[in-house]
Scaffold this motif. Structure first.
Motif, PDB file in Angstrom:
ATOM      1  N   ILE B 291       0.775  -1.176  -0.052  1.00  0.00           N
ATOM      2  CA  ILE B 291       0.351  -0.269  -0.177  1.00  0.00           C
ATOM      3  C   ILE B 291       0.923   1.482  -0.051  1.00  0.00           C
ATOM      4  N   LEU B 292       2.185   1.413   0.253  1.00  0.00           N
ATOM      5  CA  LEU B 292       2.704   2.397   1.208  1.00  0.00           C
ATOM      6  C   LEU B 292       4.202   2.232   0.319  1.00  0.00           C
ATOM      7  N   GLY B 293       4.209   1.327  -0.305  1.00  0.00           N
ATOM      8  CA  GLY B 293       5.826   0.677  -1.006  1.00  0.00           C
ATOM      9  C   GLY B 293       6.280   1.754  -1.974  1.00  0.00           C
ATOM     10  N   ARG B 294       7.163   1.608  -2.463  1.00  0.00           N
ATOM     11  CA  ARG B 294       7.471   2.518  -3.291  1.00  0.00           C
ATOM     12  C   ARG B 294       8.050   1.298  -4.753  1.00  0.00           C
ATOM     13  N   HIS B 295       7.240   1.176  -6.037  1.00  0.00           N
ATOM     14  CA  HIS B 295       7.832   0.808  -6.773  1.00  0.00           C
ATOM     15  C   HIS B 295       9.565   0.656  -6.863  1.00  0.00           C
TER      16      HIS B 295
END
Lengths: 401, 300
Positions: B291-295
């Motif tokens: 949800i809050l992770g960066r790609h």
């Protein structure tokens, strides 16, 4: 030398502190009793001290010592000797059941089954570099497909064997599709979750799989309608597993050198470069999953036929871990290594009973030890060795600093 | 409505425990990009240390509150020591090895620690003393929230706050963030990366130990294998929130706690663990960055 001893003593003291609560104190909170086992601490401290001093000595003399254990023993490279050894091994394997009791044959059958499982997992982990922690799920699929097909439709062993393999392969593709995009470590967790889901479903869906009580009374494999005594049946299954093992070794070796096998290895080494060379990543990964799984499925059918009973307790994560440690110890990608690994891991605890309790402890320790000290396993991967790239060697030097 | 509230709070309690464990995963992953498979075992060792310490101290006749405090302290100290040692033995030598190597080493460590406790202690479930006292004033609401639930929620909230202050406001926190962003650059700027990694393991393990003491006291029994399932679930939570992100781990844990609580409450309790695993598989397939992770784009 003095410095080494001091270092050893320091490490020993640290480990004695570390293991103080768990190793020394044993409590019974209900009866409120405590047992103090101080002797454990002394033994542990001494063992750690000796291991540290010896270990540090060995790592300082690494280059001289590594000469004793080269990647391929020069004697084995001799073709005539290799052929002679193979003939002796074949004779031993064929004659083995004639001289030993059913109990011994059973143990050997189990070891061979693990060898086949290891070879199957080796396709996925060793060749294609996809860490699969739910391999036991495919084993379960095979075992349950025979058990259920037999229970509902009276299907025999020989019909169930290909069906079990095929069903496992289908499950392999089913698992493979969604995880295609995932990187190594995520893949490991998803496969672990997949394996646990299969086991939990088998445990809870009573109408389908008869829950934790399992399915009993599965017939042993038939031999042209003959009725075999129990001892004969055990011997018969031994030969079946041996045959399956030989076929597996042959097929896996041929696969490794085939176009798809080379694609697996390329994929393992570098996914992006591999795609740039025009290799279809999807197809390559899915075939690895499907082919690896189909071996587990067939061994699963054999397992059900051998024990005549299946229940979900035989298919826990522990089994996946055992098969994985066989592959890791043997050397990822090496066929001979995996077979030796399976024999060592399964036979040793059986014959050294005192040692059986410590089996899993050693499995864990060996997995760490192999990764840290000898990542290539007992027998290194031959293909990796033949082309020593100067760049890769330089990288490793930096890494060891 | 009361049933809904009961499930809501039990989900919140579960989620808080997952959060304490998930933070260890996410912090370690953020810094060295490794799934620390042995983290669940650190949590289990924390619970065992607390059990041993609590029983011994009770026999020696200490008052309950002192027993609670001292056992929690012992659990934190020893779990942290185990975390530190595991990193030193199984991960540090493999820092430049191919990706699979440290992962396999971590799995080996996990199996080793489980069996170490199995052999040194016992294979059976051991009952864990109820260290958290019952509050009398909470009696009317007992059906909705118990006193141990309340203690778990408050402890987790305080620990999260302290952790945020540590990461945002202190020198070592800044070093940790720098190492997570770019390890080589951090090294060039004079940060002792090995020290930062060790500190990360110590903090993660201490959090897991707190989780271990709280949940063991809440449920009332432990055995050597509790770390496996708890570890997988906390990992699921960390991935759900976006691995590597600290607020993400908390958010993911609470979501997982509620999912499990409501799914077992309204659908079926037989498949309690299946929900978590299915959730994990679904997230990884549809949104691997969480949800809050960066790609992260993969680079050559």
């Amino acid at each position: 030398m003095w410095a080494e001893l001091k270092k050893g003593a320091a490490v020993a003291v640290w480990f004695m502190f570390l293991t103080l609560p768990i190793m020394v104190v044993k409590v019974n909170p209900i009866e409120q009793t405590v047992v103090w086992r101080w002797a454990n601490l002394v033994w542990l401290g001494a063992a750690v001290f000796v291991l540290t001093v010896v270990g540090r000595y060995c790592s300082r003399h690494r280059t001289e010592l590594s000469a004793f254990w080269p990647d391929a023993h020069p004697l084995l490279a001799h073709p005539q000797l290799k052929r002679f050894l193979l003939i002796v091994l074949a004779l031993l394997a064929t004659l083995f059941p004639l001289f030993f009791s059913s109990y011994q044959i059973n143990i050997m059958t189990t070891a061979l089954m693990y060898a086949v499982l290891g070879l199957g997992l080796n396709i996925v982990v060793g060749l294609a570099g996809l860490l699969d922690l739910g391999y036991v799920a495919f084993y379960a699929v095979g075992a349950y497909s025979y058990a259920l097909l037999n229970y509902h439709f009276g299907l025999g062993f020989w019909a169930a064997l290909p069906i079990g393999g095929l069903l496992a392969a289908i499950f392999g593709v089913l698992l493979g599709f969604p995880v295609l995009r995932l990187r190594g470590d995520y893949l490991a967790i998803v496969t672990l979750g997949f394996g646990e889901i299969i086991r939990l479903i088998l445990e809870n869906w009573n109408d389908f799989s008869f829950g934790p009580s399992g399915i009993a009374g599965i017939p042993r494999p038939g031999l042209f309608g003959l009725t075999l005594s129990v001892d004969d049946a055990i011997m018969y299954i031994y030969y079946l597993v041996l045959l399956l093992g030989l076929i597996t070794i042959f097929v896996v070796n041929r696969l490794r050198d085939s176009r798809i096998g080379r694609a697996w290895i390329a994929l393992r080494e570098d996914e992006i470069a591999c795609q740039a060379m025009g290799i279809d990543k999807t197809k390559t990964k899915l075939t690895a999953f499907a082919l690896g799984a189909s071996w587990a499925g067939m061994v699963g059918v054999l397992f059900a036929a051998k024990t005549t009973f299946v229940n979900p307790a035989s298919f826990t994560f522990l089994e996946s871990a055992i098969i994985l440690s066989i592959v890791v110890l043997g050397g990822m990608g090496s066929t001979v290594g995996v077979v030796i690994g399976a024999l060592v891991f399964i036979l040793l605890p059986e014959y050294l009973r005192a040692f059986a309790d410590y089996r899993m402890l050693l499995f864990g320790a060996i997995m760490v030890g192999v990764m840290v000290f000898r990542p290539q396993g007992i027998i290194g991967n031959p293909r990796r060795r033949s082309y020593p790239l100067p760049m890769a060697a330089a990288d490793q030097e930096v890494g060891h600093e | 409505m009361e049933y809904f509230l009961e499930l809501f709070f039990s989900g919140l309690t579960r989620g808080s425990i997952y959060a304490l464990i998930a933070l260890g995963y996410t912090m370690v992953y953020g810094i060295i990009g490794l799934i620390n498979f042995a983290h669940g075992e650190i949590y289990m060792i924390g619970a065992f240390t607390a059990l041993i310490c609590a029983t011994v101290l009770t026999i020696w006749g200490l008052p309950p509150l002192a027993v609670l405090g001292l056992s929690a302290f012992a659990a934190i100290i020893w779990s942290a020591a185990y975390g530190l040692t595991v990193e030193r033995i199984a991960y540090r030598p493999l820092r430049h090895a191919p990706r699979l190597s440290p992962l396999i080493s971590a799995i080996g460590m996990s199996i080793f620690l489980q069996n170490y406790v199995l052999l040194a202690q016992t294979a059976d479930f051991v009952s864990f003393p109820a260290l958290i006292p019952d509050f009398a004033w909470l009696e009317p609401y007992r059906s909705i929230i118990g006193s141990s639930d309340l203690v778990i929620l408050l402890t987790t909230a305080v620990v999260m706050l302290l952790l945020t202050i540590l990461i945002k406001g202190t020198k070592i926190g800044r070093a940790m963030r720098a190492t997570a962003q770019d390890r080589e650059m951090a090294l060039l700027l004079g940060i002792d990366v090995n020290l930062v990694i060790s500190v990360t393991f110590v903090i993660g393990s201490a959090l897991a130990a707190i989780g271990g003491v709280l949940i063991a006291s809440h449920i009332g029994q432990i055995n050597f294998a509790i770390g496996f399932l708890a570890g997988i679930k906390a990992f699921t939570a960390a991935v759900l929130g976006g691995i590597g992100s600290v607020p993400g781990a908390v958010l993911g844990s609470l979501l997982l706690g509620w999912t499990e609580s409501f799914a077992t409450g309204y659908i079926s309790s037989d498949y309690e663990d299946v929900f978590a695993f299915a959730l994990l598989v679904l997230i990884l397939i549809f949104r691997p960055s969480g949800i809050l992770g960066r790609h992260h784009n993969q680079k050559v």
